[in-house]
Write an enzyme that holds these catalytic residues in place. Structure first.
Site, PDB file in Angstrom:
ATOM      1  N   LYS A 191      13.554  -5.978  48.975  1.00  0.00           N
ATOM      2  CA  LYS A 191      13.815  -7.136  48.098  1.00  0.00           C
ATOM      3  C   LYS A 191      13.036  -8.357  48.586  1.00  0.00           C
ATOM      4  CE  LYS A 191      17.611 -10.356  47.139  1.00  0.00           C
ATOM      5  NZ  LYS A 191      17.756 -10.307  45.688  1.00  0.00           N
ATOM      6  N   ASP A 209      31.805 -14.370  42.755  1.00  0.00           N
ATOM      7  CA  ASP A 209      31.698 -13.240  41.857  1.00  0.00           C
ATOM      8  C   ASP A 209      33.097 -12.866  41.380  1.00  0.00           C
ATOM      9  OD1 ASP A 209      29.942 -10.563  41.260  1.00  0.00           O
ATOM     10  OD2 ASP A 209      32.020 -10.075  41.756  1.00  0.00           O
ATOM     11  N   TRP A 212      33.316  -2.135  38.964  1.00  0.00           N
ATOM     12  CA  TRP A 212      32.337  -2.847  39.778  1.00  0.00           C
ATOM     13  C   TRP A 212      32.619  -2.750  41.268  1.00  0.00           C
ATOM     14  CZ3 TRP A 212      31.614  -7.669  36.079  1.00  0.00           C
ATOM     15  CH2 TRP A 212      30.794  -7.268  35.012  1.00  0.00           C
ATOM     16  N   ASP A 214      39.915 -10.920  32.176  1.00  0.00           N
ATOM     17  CA  ASP A 214      38.575 -10.489  31.778  1.00  0.00           C
ATOM     18  C   ASP A 214      38.388  -8.993  31.959  1.00  0.00           C
ATOM     19  OD1 ASP A 214      37.627 -13.046  31.160  1.00  0.00           O
ATOM     20  OD2 ASP A 214      37.076 -13.460  33.242  1.00  0.00           O
ATOM     21  N   HIS A 233      22.845 -17.154  27.765  1.00  0.00           N
ATOM     22  CA  HIS A 233      21.861 -16.583  28.682  1.00  0.00           C
ATOM     23  C   HIS A 233      20.555 -17.351  28.682  1.00  0.00           C
ATOM     24  CE1 HIS A 233      24.777 -13.428  27.833  1.00  0.00           C
ATOM     25  NE2 HIS A 233      24.591 -13.096  29.092  1.00  0.00           N
ATOM     26  N   CYS A 275      29.841 -16.394  26.876  1.00  0.00           N
ATOM     27  CA  CYS A 275      30.272 -15.882  28.182  1.00  0.00           C
ATOM     28  C   CYS A 275      30.455 -17.079  29.112  1.00  0.00           C
ATOM     29  CB  CYS A 275      29.212 -14.899  28.712  1.00  0.00           C
ATOM     30  SG  CYS A 275      29.764 -13.905  30.110  1.00  0.00           S
TER      31      CYS A 275
END
Ligand code: GLN
Ligand code: ZN
Length: 746
Positions: free
Chosen positions: A19, A479, A551, A589, A684, A716
């Site tokens: 990365k 998160d 997740w 959610d 977005h 969102c």
């Protein structure tokens, strides 16, 4: 001798070196040569590691600078039309297709089957397929220098490649146009010394695969005839073959089958003798999860398998791309847990131990592995006595109609209430302060005071904007899943447990290792503080059981449904605390409900039923006048609309803008009776929508939906946006709503 193999190795590196390398190139800290040198060094390191792990066949070509499907597209000249003007097929074009450039938008990305890896969708537009480079051959020659004959080229097969593409007019013609290219690639590999070639065709585990059986006959017949020297492995994963009867007839040397996720069907096919003349590459260790294998059970299974095949090779169930690299840096984890984990490197060790055992040779490490596995199963944290589910309500006590009335009496909301999805922009300062607190450089009190100040600032902003239902802003969360994972019992966070999600983006899913329990308030402090500052209702903000599970790396020693239920119970406890503290609206959610849908239609209903049930466990115990919201951000609703309805949430908010009206259609036609907010602008992009646009987005669904049930909200959460654009957009949202209300006579 039983051989050992693998399908692909993680690209990221133990410390996400990959990365960092790629991002350094993007930010022009290194040049192209340095990037390519760095990438080569990583590839060689990965090869050596796999060689040392004792593999007989080592994958080559699985490495990528972004995505393996994009590699194929560039190699085969399936370059999106808008980029075709660029004269050089080079690295910058490659990254531009993936990430967009000044002139052109990026290709879209999609989830790789039911994983959290995203591939770049090939865009067909009548290009002439041709070979732009000799990528796989180059990589093969490079690998031979290190691992010799053990190098095994890996490539995605033509049927899966075309099936995952967009813009294909004639499927058969598209596949056919690629065949000479595959032939050339294979021929060159064989001439360079390759024997086994792994062709990935995972499309043949999906329902859609049934449409391509004829195509498979033609394609693999062609390969067998044109490149007879190669030993092709027809590789599938994530599920069983869709039609083993037919596919087992393909003229290939070997089949790679998933005996973890497709165990039952694949085993039946094997036992009926379908593969008796073939080599079988047995996917025996779960390539998608972080747990060490149950050797006792696995060895028994391998005995059954070995009786039915002439030659077998052991390997992970799929590429190890989907798991972190190694557990060896996770020194802070509880030792029982740590010893029960297996990331990529440990999985390769497992496969070697299993193969040796099958050959009648048992190393001490084999026994040790079994005792570690048993210790994990017996651990206290896996055997907690939890609340009896029989005692938990799974249905709201009154009908929606009745609830709506009571809620309205309490909340006095105007027609078309306005709200947001939960998070507000997280500035540099917020991120920095949170990090400083995590590192112990700021006291808990100072950190909480800082968060409070930010909450207060945003409560005032929301009041000034004149929004109806406010939120606290989620400033304390990095998160939406990790935040809950860190505070519920049964979850662990790793130091370096990263997996690639798309491009250079990696995620570090929490590990659910034990029985999940609510042991302390999770969100009460911030929510109650926010509510204390205003007369308008503040919406509590939680993540639901399905999204938390999907997740995370989940436990596999208990049925999934049980895990959903456990998390549902924990969320129920939190909801109770919020309700008791006077919070009247609570949002749960379920952003990832749809993406957890099983690949096979036949398995989807059970999943959806379990999901709905867990949501009910979490949300049904509240009073009638407490309003339950949920939020989802996906693009395809048709197949799950009944389950969405069955959640019985008083209000649902949904992403709409990017789906070009598709979602609206499913909600419009299915006469959805509950409260619903279809996102009225796309979050977005930094673009601020015009008032006319927002008005149109409010009015259009009102042809089918009643203004009494409609909510106005963005698509969102706003976490990733800048403050200025957020304020501007929300101003437009409120103004547009007022105008529509006015037109409706309010
Ligand atoms: N409440 C979350 C937020 O606003 C929802 C995020 C999501 O749907 N992905 O950030
Ligand atoms: Zn969302």
């Amino acid at each position: 001798m039983v051989k050992v193999s693998s399908l692909g190795y993680p690209r990221l590196g133990e410390n996400r070196e990959w990365k960092k390398l790629i991002e350094s190139y993007w930010s022009q800290k290194i040049n192209k040569e340095e990037l390519l040198e760095g990438a080569k060094a990583l590839r060689l390191e990965f090869l050596k590691k796999q060689l040392n792990a004792g593999l007989d066949l080592i994958p080559v070509g699985d490495f990528s600078l972004y995505d393996h499907i994009l590699d194929l597209s560039v190699q085969f000249n399936i370059i999106p039309k808008r980029f075709a003007k660029e004269k050089d097929i080079n690295l910058d074009l490659y990254f531009a297709i993936a990430r967009g450039s000044k002139e052109n938008v990026a290709s879209s990305m999609k989830k790789w089957f039911n994983t959290n890896y995203h591939y770049i969708v090939p865009e067909w537009s009548k290009q002439r397929p041709k070979l732009n480079n000799s990528r796989l051959l180059d990589l093969y020659l490079e690998a031979r220098e290190v691992v010799g004959d053990k190098a095994k080229p890996v490539i995605t097969g033509p049927i899966t490649y075309v099936a995952l593409s967009s813009g294909v007019e004639d499927f058969t013609a598209a596949v056919k146009s690629l065949l000479p290219l595959y032939k050339q690639v294979f021929t060159e590999l064989v001439e360079a010394g390759a024997v086994y070639i792994q062709i990935d065709e995972p499309i043949f585990v999906t329902d859609e695969g049934a449409d391509y059986l004829e195509a498979a006959k033609a394609v693999y017949g062609y390969f067998a005839k044109e490149v007879p020297q190669a030993k092709f492995i027809f590789q599938t994963y994530f599920e069983a073959l869709i039609d083993a009867e037919s596919l087992s007839q393909l003229p290939v040397a070997a089949f790679g089958l998933d005996f973890v996720h497709g165990l039952e069907e694949n085993l039946v096919a094997l036992k009926t003798g379908l593969f008796k003349d073939k080599e079988v590459f047995v996917g025996i260790v779960d390539g998608r999860n972080v747990w060490s294998s149950d050797f006792v059970k696995t060895q028994d299974l391998l005995q059954q398998i070995s009786e039915k095949t002439a030659e077998l090779t052991l390997q992970p169930s799929c590429s190890l791309l989907h798991v972190p690299v190694t557990t060896k840096h996770e020194t802070t984890l509880d030792s029982i847990l740590l010893n029960g984990l297996a990331f990529a490197d440990e999985k390769l060790q497992e496969i070697k131990l299993l193969a040796e055992k099958l050959d009648g040779q048992e190393r001490p490490a084999y026994r040790e592995h079994i005792s570690h596995f048993e210790a994990l199963q017996a651990a206290d944290f896996r055997n907690v006595e939890l609340e009896n589910l029989e005692d938990v309500t799974t249905e709201r006590s009154s009908s929606f109609e009745k609830r709506r009335q009571l809620q309205q009496e309490k909340l006095h909301l105007p027609l078309l209430p306005t709200t947001t999805i939960g998070s507000f922009p997280q500035s540099q300062e917020i991120r920095r302060t949170r990090l400083a607190w995590k590192r112990g450089k700021i006291s808990d009190e100072d950190y909480q005071a800082f968060i409070n100040a930010e909450i207060e600032r945003w409560i005032r902003i929301q009041e000034d904007l004149d929004l109806d239902v406010l939120v606290h802003g989620e400033f304390e969360r990095v998160d939406m899943v990790e935040f809950f994972g860190q505070q519920l019992a049964g979850f662990a966070t790793t130091k370096l447990g990263w997996v690639q999600s798309y491009g250079s983006r990696a995620v570090k899913p929490p590990i659910i290792y034990g029985d999940v329990q609510h042991i302390k308030p999770l969100t009460v402090r911030e929510t109650v503080y926010a509510q204390s500052l205003t007369d308008r209702p503040v919406k509590g903000m939680l993540t639901g059981p399905i999204t938390i599970t999907n997740w995370s790396f989940e436990r596999t020693d208990i049925p999934r449904r049980q895990l959903f239920d456990q998390i549902g119970l924990a969320i129920k406890d939190e909801i109770k605390l919020l309700e008791d503290a006077g919070i009247a609206i609570i949002q749960v959610d379920e952003a990832a409900l749809r993406e957890g849908l099983p690949l096979r239609k036949a398995k989807q209903k059970a999943y959806l039923d379990d999901a709905v049930r867990a949501f009910h466990i979490a949300t049904s115990s509240v009073k009638d006048e407490t309003q339950i919201h949920t939020h989802m951000c996906y693009s395809k609703f048709d197949e799950i609309i009944d389950s969405i309805r069955a959640l019985d949430a008083d209000v649902i908010s949904i992403e709409t803008s990017r789906s070009h009206g598709d979602i609206i259609k499913s909600f419009e036609t299915a006469t959805y009776p509950l409260g619903i907010g279809l996102g009225v602008y796309d979050i977005h992009s930094p673009r601020v929508p015009s008032k006319e646009e927002v008005i149109a987005n409010i009015e259009r669904p009102l042809h089918q939906l009643s203004p009494k049930q409609f909510w106005v909200n963005p698509d969102c959460g706003l976490k990733t946006r800048q403050e200025a654009e957020t304020l501007a957009a929300l101003k437009v949202l409120v103004a547009a709503t007022k105008e529509v209300r006015h037109k409706l006579g309010n």
